[in-house]
Every structure is written in C-alpha cells, then in structure tokens.
Design an enzyme around this catalytic site. Structure first.
Site, PDB file in Angstrom:
ATOM      1  N   CYS A 154       0.794  -1.228   0.000  1.00  0.00           N
ATOM      2  CA  CYS A 154       0.000   0.000   0.000  1.00  0.00           C
ATOM      3  C   CYS A 154       0.826   1.278   0.000  1.00  0.00           C
ATOM      4  CB  CYS A 154      -0.923   0.023   1.219  1.00  0.00           C
ATOM      5  SG  CYS A 154      -1.923  -1.454   1.437  1.00  0.00           S
TER       6      CYS A 154
ATOM      7  N   HIS B  52      -2.649   6.635   4.341  1.00  0.00           N
ATOM      8  CA  HIS B  52      -1.513   5.730   4.588  1.00  0.00           C
ATOM      9  C   HIS B  52      -0.188   6.282   4.060  1.00  0.00           C
ATOM     10  CE1 HIS B  52      -0.356   1.198   5.148  1.00  0.00           C
ATOM     11  NE2 HIS B  52      -0.041   1.960   6.193  1.00  0.00           N
TER      12      HIS B  52
ATOM     13  N   HIS C 241      -2.468  -2.702  -5.686  1.00  0.00           N
ATOM     14  CA  HIS C 241      -1.564  -3.829  -5.956  1.00  0.00           C
ATOM     15  C   HIS C 241      -2.404  -5.095  -6.003  1.00  0.00           C
ATOM     16  CE1 HIS C 241      -2.033  -4.614  -1.697  1.00  0.00           C
ATOM     17  NE2 HIS C 241      -1.579  -3.401  -1.429  1.00  0.00           N
TER      18      HIS C 241
END
Length: 584
Positions: A82, A143, A350
C-alpha cells in the site's frame, strides 16, 4: 434544390469543396480541465473483477466502466504494498525516489504516530491541480503519514499535499479496527513480546519466591530492580500494541479527528456520503475526487445488506459492495450532468493478498492466471492490477489495450489534461496515457519498467516495440512456503531479501505475451535471443540506477516506530476518545 444552390451562389461550391477536403478521422480536442474521479481499491486482485474474467463475483458497475471506456490489461503497480504503491501513484515516481520504499522488513507505515511519510518536498498531482484552480478532495484511505515532529504539524497530511478536503483514515484498515477480529498488525512480533514479558515476569516471580523461602540469597534491591524492569518492558510495548485500535483506527475530517476509535458499522456509508457530497458541492467548477476505498482490505467491513450475497464468502461480499459504491458515484455523476466532462479511473493499489486466511476462510483476493500476489515485487500477481478509464466522447468505448502501463502514468495524464506542467526539477517516471487511450499511438511510451520489492530490484520488464515481445527478467524471487504453494503461507508475507529469497544469475527470463503466467522460464538453449535480451536489460538497469539519488529513508526503523508525542489525539493524551459523528 442542392443543384440550384450550387449554380446560384459562387460561395457555396468552394465551401462544400473545403469541407470535403477535411480529414475524416480528425479527433476532437479533449475538453480542457475536465473533472477527475479517481477510484482506487485496496488489495483487490485482477482476477476479482468480472470484466477481467471473474464470472462468480458480480461487479456490474466496474464492468460498465470498461464497456463504456478503455480497459488496460497490462496495468502495473510500482510496488506490491500500500504505502509505496500509493506514494508512486501520487507523485508519478518510483517510491524509492521519495524514500517511500523500505530497506528493512517494515515496508509500510505502521503507526499514525510514526514520523515517516510522503515528504513535504514531493509534488503530488493534487498539488498541481490545486494551482490550476481545481477543488481537490481525498475521501478514504491515506496511509502516507501524518506528523513529523509534533502532534499537530501535519507535515505528511493530505492537506499539505494538495488536497483542499480530506475525510477518511490517515492510516489503513486493519483487523485490529474490528474488536471481534483477531489482531493483524505485527502479529508474530507481538507474540514474541508477550512471550518475553511472561519469561521476564516468571524470572522475577521465581526470584521473589526463592528469597521468601530462603532458597535464594538475593537483595531486595535487586528484586525491586528486576520487577521494575519487568514492568517497564511490559509498558514499553503494551502502550502501543495494546491500544492499536485507539492509535491507528481513527477517522479525520481535514485536521480534526471525528472518531477515535472509528465506528466500523457506519464507515462505508460515511465514505460514500462524503464522496457524493463532494461532487455535488463542486459540480460548477473543475474538481478532482480521489476516492481511496477501504475495500477490499481486511477486516472486510461489509454492511448487512451485502453479507452472504456472493459465492466467495465475506471477501466476495466486500467486493460486490465496493462495486455498488462505484455505481452510486457514477449515478451522481450522471444525475448532475457531468458524465461527458468527467474522466473516471478505476484501479487497485496492488495484487490480492493470497496468504490472508483465518482458518478455512480466505480473506484475500485472487489474481487470476498470474503468479504470486501482494508483497511480491516481481511476480505479476503482486503488481498487475485492473486499470479502466472512461470519458465519453473522448475515449473510444469498449477498447482493450494490452500495452505496459503504470499507476504512475496517472500523474502526467491528469496534470496535462488540467493544463498544468509536471515538475522539471526531478525525474517523473510516469508517461502521459492520453495518446494511447485515444488511439493516437499504438504503443505505450514505457520501454522498461522496474519492479522493486522494498528498495531491492527483483525484476525488469522490457517492451520490445518492434516485435511486440514483452520480456521479463527476474533477478530475485521469494521462496514459497510450503514449496510450490504459490505464496508464503508460513510467513504471511513474502520477504524481499535474506534467507526467504532466491537470487538468479543469469536471471529467470519469460516472454509475457506468450507466457503471462510466468510458468516456463526461457534459457539460452530454448531462446536464441536470451543473451541479447539479458544484456539489453542489464544496460537499462545501469541507466536507471544513474538516475537515482540518495534521499532520507521514510520507512527506516526510527521513522516507523510509535512515538507518543506524535499521536493524533482528540482528547488530552493518552485519554484519546471521541465520536463526533454520533454527536452530529
């Protein structure tokens, strides 16, 4: 009649003649400053979507995007996890250029109270669009870090990186956010800490009993120090890991915390509400909405009406709910009359997480025919993701493009369409996709793509445009456990370096256009061009490495560890608790 007009007016004939001479296939110029709605799923596998071959999970709204737009079949994430993948997406640069890829096993941001994050000197596409007069909003997952030196400096916060409005999680969704789920964060390390605490406590208790019974001659001062050490050791780690839900599972609106900890039952509805509201508020001017889904990351927050609807358990339910959310966003775009002036993009950060299981429950995604998954920097399953663009009247509907493209390409594509310029003082690895998407060119501008696992180069892709071949050389691959399983089930994640990987010299070579599953490695005996291809890729690696410059490591241990003075808190630390959504 037409003949009468031609004879009666000397101006008509040259006018018609001029019109006939115009090129019949001239494409209309794209609308200047379109709106952008960027939809990014979390941990979604390419094999989880109907238009990419899944016939058991229902994704009609994502499939509609593909039918009405352009589907990319070789769309590649710049990293298999991430934090680094999203850093590359936002900056158009390989994550190691900004220090957002790991030199150790801590490959993502671990705490809201860490000091690492997307550096303030990086220029995101949101920052450029903001300068171009766009309203910019991020709804959902960030994030990319929060603070640097103090609790409120917000140096890594979305509002410092070009977003006018932020609502969502500054961290990422994890199972610790759901009280009923087994803790996920640093699970193996936490077990070791618990075991160490119990051993130290047992030693202290044994020493005290020995002293009381006269079996051991130990000074009370020594025993006091031993007990104090046991207590300090316990506090040192339990103060962070014992309160993960309070420290990491928070919701923010701009700089303010709205929920600490987050109330997961309403998270999905709030994110959807905020996304729709942002579009409605900004419909009269150019806007950028980056909807960064918390779906499909564990603990797979799914509302009751979607539970049990799919044929793939909770994970399938979660994917179908996300697809419904996509449909709700598309509906409001249509309702507000914005469809023809809005570029919509859908992708995943991803590949799916193969190892994510609880007992017999599979909680991670599926990557179709592609080997590997999340955390694997080289194998296709970790980095090949869905990629769909829709812009009616500009992009040809129902088009499929099998050319190497990257999530980093969104950066220059969006910037150019907004009338901005990409920064000239740094390397931008992404390429403007608009000519390829519109059919003005046949091939992607990417000749080479470099596939990293942390800061370690695992594989390189060479698109040999004159032949159409797509060569891929693997220099490092993870060792699957158990052997042949296709993932690292004993570890939970595949590593990037150390005893858990195999190095190859010469590298493993595949021709992806003939062998997309990477099942049959080529050799000098079976492929006449083997040595030529390996030498050419080797030269490309040397050229690429000459463009790299040292930068501070944002994911170093010192930046990743929990720092109480950086902890976002809606009360007086350590008493951090609030629920402003309920109050409202």
């Amino acid at each position: 009649s037409f003949t009468f007009l031609c004879f009666r007016s000397p101006l008509v004939t040259p006018l018609i003649f001029g019109l006939l001479l115009q090129a019949p296939f001239t494409q209309p110029s794209p609308i200047t400053q379109p709106n952008f709605v960027l939809l990014l799923a979390d941990d979604l596998g390419i094999g989880d979507v109907g238009c990419y071959g899944n016939d058991t999970i229902r994704t009609p709204n994502i499939d509609r995007l593909a039918k009405e737009g352009v589907k990319l079949t070789q769309h590649i994430a710049a990293a298999p996890l991430c934090t680094p993948s999203r850093a590359a997406f936002l900056t158009g640069r390989y994550p190691l250029r900004s220090g957002m890829d790991a030199i150790n096993d801590y490959r993502v941001i671990f705490w809201n109270a860490g000091s690492g994050g997307l550096p303030p000197n990086e220029t995101t596409f949101a920052k450029i669009l903001q300068r171009q007069g766009y309203s910019t909003g991020l709804i959902g997952k960030w994030h990319q870090g929060v603070n640097c030196e103090s609790r409120n400096d917000h140096c890594h916060h979305p509002l410092k990186h070009g977003f006018d409005y932020f609502y969502g999680m500054p961290f990422t969704l994890i199972s610790d956010c759901q009280p009923t789920e087994t803790p996920e964060m640093d699970r193996a390390f936490r077990r070791k800490l618990w075991l160490s605490t119990q051993m130290i406590g047992l030693i202290a208790l044994t020493a005290i009993l020995g002293r009381l019974t006269g079996l051991i001659s130990v000074h009370w001062k020594t025993l006091t120090c031993l007990c104090g050490f046991s207590l300090l050791f316990f506090i040192s780690w339990f103060s962070s890991y014992g309160f993960v839900r309070y420290w990491n599972c928070i919701m923010m609106r701009n700089h303010g915390i709205t929920e600490q900890p987050m109330v997961t039952d309403r998270t999905t509805s709030l994110i959807l509400r905020e996304s729709i509201s942002f579009i409605e508020r900004n419909k009269h001017k150019p806007f950028l909405l980056f909807l960064s889904f918390l779906h499909c990351h564990t603990p797979l927050l799914t509302t009751e009406k979607f539970l049990g609807r799919s044929r793939h358990g909770l994970y399938g339910d979660n994917v179908e709910e996300m697809d419904w959310m996509v449909g709700q966003v598309l509906d409001v775009i249509d309702k507000e009359g914005l469809k023809d002036t809005t570029l919509v993009y859908f992708a995943s950060d991803h590949g799916g997480w193969l190892e994510r299981q609880e007992g017999k429950r599979q909680l991670g995604g599926w990557n179709g025919i592609y080997k590997g998954g999340k955390a694997m920097g080289g194998w296709e399953g970790g980095i090949r993701v869905p990629g769909i663009f829709r812009w009616p009247g500009v992009l040809p509907a129902g088009t499929v493009i099998d050319e190497p493209t990257s999530l980093m390409d969104i950066y220059p594509t969006v910037v150019h369409l907004a009338g901005g310029e990409v920064p000239q003082d740094r390397v931008i690895d992404g390429r403007d996709l608009l000519p390829l998407l519109r059919g003005a060119v046949a091939h992607s501008e990417h000749e080479f793509l470099f596939h990293y696992c942390g800061v370690h180069l695992h594989a390189v892709r060479w698109h040999q445009k004159d032949t159409g071949a797509v060569w891929k050389a693997h220099y490092v691959t993870p060792i699957f456990s158990p052997p042949g399983a296709g993932a690292c089930y004993h570890r939970g994640f595949c590593p990037c370096f150390g005893e858990g990987v195999t190095h190859y010299e010469p590298p493993l070579l595949f021709e992806l256009s003939q062998d997309p599953s990477e099942a049959k490695p080529l050799s000098a005996d079976t492929e006449p061009l083997f040595d030529t291809v390996i030498r050419r890729i080797g030269r490309a690696i040397e050229e690429h490495r000459r463009t790299l410059t040292p930068v501070p490591e944002q994911l170093s241990v010192s930046n990743v560890v929990w720092k109480p003075w950086l902890q976002p808190c809606c009360g007086t630390f350590p008493f951090c608790w609030c629920d402003k959504e309920s109050d409202n």
